[in-house]
Motif scaffolding. Structure first.
Motif, PDB file in Angstrom:
ATOM      1  N   TYR A   1       0.871  -1.185   0.000  1.00 47.88           N
ATOM      2  CA  TYR A   1       0.000   0.000   0.000  1.00 47.88           C
ATOM      3  C   TYR A   1       0.911   1.239   0.000  1.00 47.88           C
ATOM      4  O   TYR A   1       1.020   1.950   0.998  1.00 47.88           O
ATOM      5  CB  TYR A   1      -0.885   0.057   1.237  1.00 47.88           C
ATOM      6  N   VAL A   2       1.566   1.435  -1.099  1.00 46.64           N
ATOM      7  CA  VAL A   2       2.539   2.529  -1.191  1.00 46.64           C
ATOM      8  C   VAL A   2       2.384   3.181  -2.556  1.00 46.64           C
ATOM      9  O   VAL A   2       2.345   2.496  -3.578  1.00 46.64           O
ATOM     10  CB  VAL A   2       3.987   2.011  -1.021  1.00 46.64           C
ATOM     11  N   LYS A   3       2.308   4.493  -2.562  1.00 45.92           N
ATOM     12  CA  LYS A   3       2.130   5.227  -3.813  1.00 45.92           C
ATOM     13  C   LYS A   3       3.453   5.901  -4.178  1.00 45.92           C
ATOM     14  O   LYS A   3       3.832   6.909  -3.588  1.00 45.92           O
ATOM     15  CB  LYS A   3       1.030   6.282  -3.620  1.00 45.92           C
ATOM     16  N   GLY A   4       4.168   5.294  -5.128  1.00 46.75           N
ATOM     17  CA  GLY A   4       5.399   5.918  -5.601  1.00 46.75           C
ATOM     18  C   GLY A   4       6.531   5.864  -4.589  1.00 46.75           C
ATOM     19  O   GLY A   4       7.136   6.888  -4.256  1.00 46.75           O
ATOM     20  N   CYS A   5       6.840   4.655  -4.113  1.00 41.78           N
ATOM     21  CA  CYS A   5       7.898   4.498  -3.105  1.00 41.78           C
ATOM     22  C   CYS A   5       9.189   5.172  -3.573  1.00 41.78           C
ATOM     23  O   CYS A   5       9.613   5.008  -4.716  1.00 41.78           O
ATOM     24  CB  CYS A   5       8.151   3.016  -2.857  1.00 41.78           C
ATOM     25  N   ALA A   6       9.800   5.932  -2.672  1.00 43.34           N
ATOM     26  CA  ALA A   6      11.054   6.605  -2.987  1.00 43.34           C
ATOM     27  C   ALA A   6      12.257   5.821  -2.457  1.00 43.34           C
ATOM     28  O   ALA A   6      13.395   6.250  -2.640  1.00 43.34           O
ATOM     29  CB  ALA A   6      11.050   8.011  -2.396  1.00 43.34           C
ATOM     30  N   GLY A   7      12.002   4.724  -1.774  1.00 44.01           N
ATOM     31  CA  GLY A   7      13.093   3.886  -1.274  1.00 44.01           C
ATOM     32  C   GLY A   7      13.899   4.545  -0.167  1.00 44.01           C
ATOM     33  O   GLY A   7      15.106   4.352  -0.064  1.00 44.01           O
ATOM     34  N   SER A   8      13.210   5.289   0.684  1.00 35.83           N
ATOM     35  CA  SER A   8      13.930   5.996   1.750  1.00 35.83           C
ATOM     36  C   SER A   8      14.336   5.069   2.894  1.00 35.83           C
ATOM     37  O   SER A   8      15.108   5.466   3.771  1.00 35.83           O
ATOM     38  CB  SER A   8      13.080   7.145   2.296  1.00 35.83           C
ATOM     39  N   GLY A   9      13.833   3.856   2.891  1.00 40.32           N
ATOM     40  CA  GLY A   9      14.229   2.881   3.911  1.00 40.32           C
ATOM     41  C   GLY A   9      13.785   3.249   5.319  1.00 40.32           C
ATOM     42  O   GLY A   9      14.424   2.862   6.287  1.00 40.32           O
ATOM     43  N   GLN A  10      12.688   3.971   5.421  1.00 38.26           N
ATOM     44  CA  GLN A  10      12.232   4.431   6.746  1.00 38.26           C
ATOM     45  C   GLN A  10      10.834   3.906   7.083  1.00 38.26           C
ATOM     46  O   GLN A  10      10.122   4.528   7.878  1.00 38.26           O
ATOM     47  CB  GLN A  10      12.217   5.971   6.768  1.00 38.26           C
TER      48      GLN A  10
END
Lengths: 506, 130
Positions: free
Chosen positions: A172-181
């Motif tokens: 359930y993620v819209k446009g994950c930026a891969g911030s690892g948080q």
């Protein structure tokens, strides 16, 4: 839009609504929004504070302090002490999990029908329709390639070579930026936790949210639930504040989590033969792989790869999981110069985990003599589950080596600190003593399970507590078996179904 | 009891050629904050873990405690051995100390820079009050 946060002594709050929902996580928020969409006036009562993304912490310390229930120190007690990870915040655990979306497997509904007299094909179709809706609304998508990070990419490689039937996660993620948080809350507003969608929507539809408001009791008039009461609690000082009472004209939904829902029902005087019984979980732990090139596992999606191939045989799920550096520091064994030397390899570590679909059952009870509101969980794994657990460890170890790891760090007491590929067979003799493992219970089920028979279950398939009017279970407490997959999607569908059925009651 | 906990954490995360020691990471202030904010039961567990660490040296290096009175070499040997003890309650108690210390060590920006990680911003500790 009405939000009522901590109120000091003397500023009591009294509200009248159609439905009150205790809890704002996957189940509570899904039930609340469904009720509000049906035209009901809804109050959400959440024990934790409302933290917006700008309030989210970054450190593991901040996450434990600001997000977790009891600082993550609720323990399941059996042969070993294994912590239970769940949040206490508006949005519940959806704020701190990795937002993994897995549809309820069809065999689960058949199992519920055969063993508990609920579920079945028509029920499954209904649940999957809710899951269709949730997937659209919460923007479920695969982790995009640019956000995968090296650990998840290595997992795909290991999976392909070891034939583990895995896949890129849907979340359930819209446009994950891969911030690892993920575990500290997504400040980038990418993760669709319920504090960003279903809770605000409930408010725009006329609902009210009480935060910092742990429920003490469900108010009963005979066998009818008529509201909820408690005292506000300051999120920092823990000081007890004013009393709040929310009276419900039509019903009370309890979605306070598997550990708190049964205890709240017991504390309120709800009688049911098996209240607090049939607690189940996915105990899991991880293995580090050590790679030649830097992995930098905290760069990229916290979790991006999974396999459910072994869900039914032997009963486990495999996943990647990047834990913060602070937790790696304690997760690696050793102390002193030995430990800090081991930590120099941090950049080369990838952590992958298995979650065991355990058949063992436990109990949830209030603290003796009411000394605390903390639930007491008794839970241990039987030998068959420990064998499954070991099998999971072995599979993760094998996958690391297939992905090119030069060594693995199993983290098992009494075994070598690290193993090379030619030592993989050592894992065959890993101990079956749970005390040898640093594990957690990540997905919980039961405590107020559904079923057709009131003598063997607490509620029916629509969440209605047997023998009571207007009292519903809206969280994973109702789930009578171990799913073997991440439960958020199932919890949300069950809660929406229960809400829609409750709206039909007049 | 923070001094006792501090001494224990210093043994677990000493300075090395690669990293500063936890003692140089604002440990005293960190422990003051932890004591003020953490559940009382958790802080009590931390004190218990530190106490067990200090007085379990006979089990590991054959010398009576407290560990803080031993030489640097013996303390390092004790730290290495006691974290791997087969005594489960003891290992768990010391694991709590190690975990709480790890949350201080791992958020240090010098450590994070070595690990190719961005420094953390301060945790706001704020919440929606209206």
């Amino acid at each position: 839009m009405t939000h009522i946060a901590f109120r000091d002594v003397g500023q009591d709050v009294l509200r009248d609504v159609d439905f009150v929902v205790v809890g704002s996580g996957a189940g509570g928020a899904a039930a609340a929004v469904a009720l509000a969409r049906g035209g009901a006036q809804v109050a959400i009562v959440e024990a934790g504070p409302w933290r917006d993304p700008e309030d989210y912490p970054e450190s593991a310390y901040g996450a434990m302090r600001d997000m977790m229930d009891d600082w993550g120190n609720t323990m399941a007690m059996g042969d070993a002490l294994w912590p239970i990870v769940q949040a206490r915040i508006v949005g519940g655990t959806t704020v701190v999990n990795s937002a993994i979306c897995v549809r309820t497997p069809g065999d689960i509904f058949r199992q519920w029908r055969d063993q508990h007299g609920v579920g079945g094909d028509a029920y499954a179709d209904r649940m999957w329709k809710y899951q269709d809706l949730i997937e659209r609304e919460l923007h479920v998508e695969e982790v995009p390639a640019h956000a995968m990070g090296r650990s998840n990419q290595l997992a795909l490689l290991g999976d392909e070579r070891a034939n583990l039937g895995g896949h890129v996660m849907r979340r359930y993620v819209k446009g994950c930026a891969g911030s690892g948080q993920c575990l500290q809350g997504c400040k980038g507003l990418k993760k669709q936790s319920t504090n960003l969608n279903y809770v605000p929507e409930t408010m725009t539809r006329g609902g009210v949210v009480l935060s910092c408001a742990p429920a003490d009791k469900i108010l009963l008039d005979g066998q009818r639930a008529i509201g909820v009461t408690g005292h506000f609690q300051h999120p920092t000082t823990k000081k007890k504040g004013a009393r709040f009472t929310v009276r419900a004209r039509r019903g009370v939904f309890v979605a306070a989590s598997v550990t708190h829902t049964p205890v709240l029902l017991m504390r309120s005087g709800v009688k049911s033969h098996h209240l607090g019984d049939f607690f189940r979980a996915h105990p899991g732990t991880g293995i580090f792989g050590v790679y030649d090139e830097p992995v930098d596992m905290n760069t990229g999606a916290t979790q991006g790869w999974a396999s459910t191939k072994f869900r039914t045989d032997p009963g486990m799920k495999l996943e990647t999981l990047a834990i913060p550096l602070e937790l790696v520091a304690s997760r690696l064994s050793g102390g002193g110069h030995q430990l800090v030397q081991r930590l120099t390899k941090y950049r080369h570590l990838a952590m992958w985990v298995h979650a065991c679909r355990a058949e063992s059952v436990g109990t949830v009870r209030p603290t003796a003599f009411g000394l605390s509101s903390k639930p007491m969980i008794r839970y241990g794994l039987n030998r068959a589950d420990m064998e499954r657990f070991r099998e999971g460890m072995k599979t993760v170890a094998r996958m690391h080596f297939e992905a090119g790891a030069k060594e693995i760090i199993p983290g098992i007491q009494g075994m070598p600190y690290s193993l090379t590929p030619d030592q993989l067979h050592v894992m065959d003799n890993a101990p079956l003593d749970p005390r040898a493992y640093v594990a957690i219970l990540s997905h919980l089920f039961g405590g107020a399970v559904m079923g057709q028979n009131p003598r063997t279950s607490v509620c029916d398939e629509n969440g209605r507590v047997h023998g009571y009017d207007g009292l519903y279970i809206g969280d994973a407490s109702a789930i009578p078996t171990n799913l073997g997959v991440n439960p958020q999607h199932t919890i949300m569908a069950l809660a929406m179904n229960a809400a829609d059925r409750a709206l039909e009651q007049r | 009891m923070n001094w006792l906990i501090s001494k224990t954490m210093q043994d677990l995360y000493p300075a090395s050629a690669d990293f500063p020691g936890i003692v140089d990471m604002g440990l005293d202030a960190y422990l003051d904050q932890f004591k003020a904010e953490a559940p009382a039961l958790m802080y009590t567990g931390l004190v218990a873990g530190a106490t067990l660490y200090q007085f379990s040296t006979m089990m590991t290096v054959g010398k009576p405690g407290p560990a803080m009175l031993l030489s640097d070499e013996l303390r390092d040997e004790h730290a290495r051995k006691i974290t791997a003890t087969s005594n489960y309650p003891l290992r768990q108690a010391i694991f709590l100390v190690k975990m709480v210390a790890g949350m201080c060590w791992g958020k240090d920006e010098r450590v994070r820079a070595k690990m190719n990680l961005a420094p953390y911003q301060a945790d706001p500790g704020t919440w929606r009050s209206e």
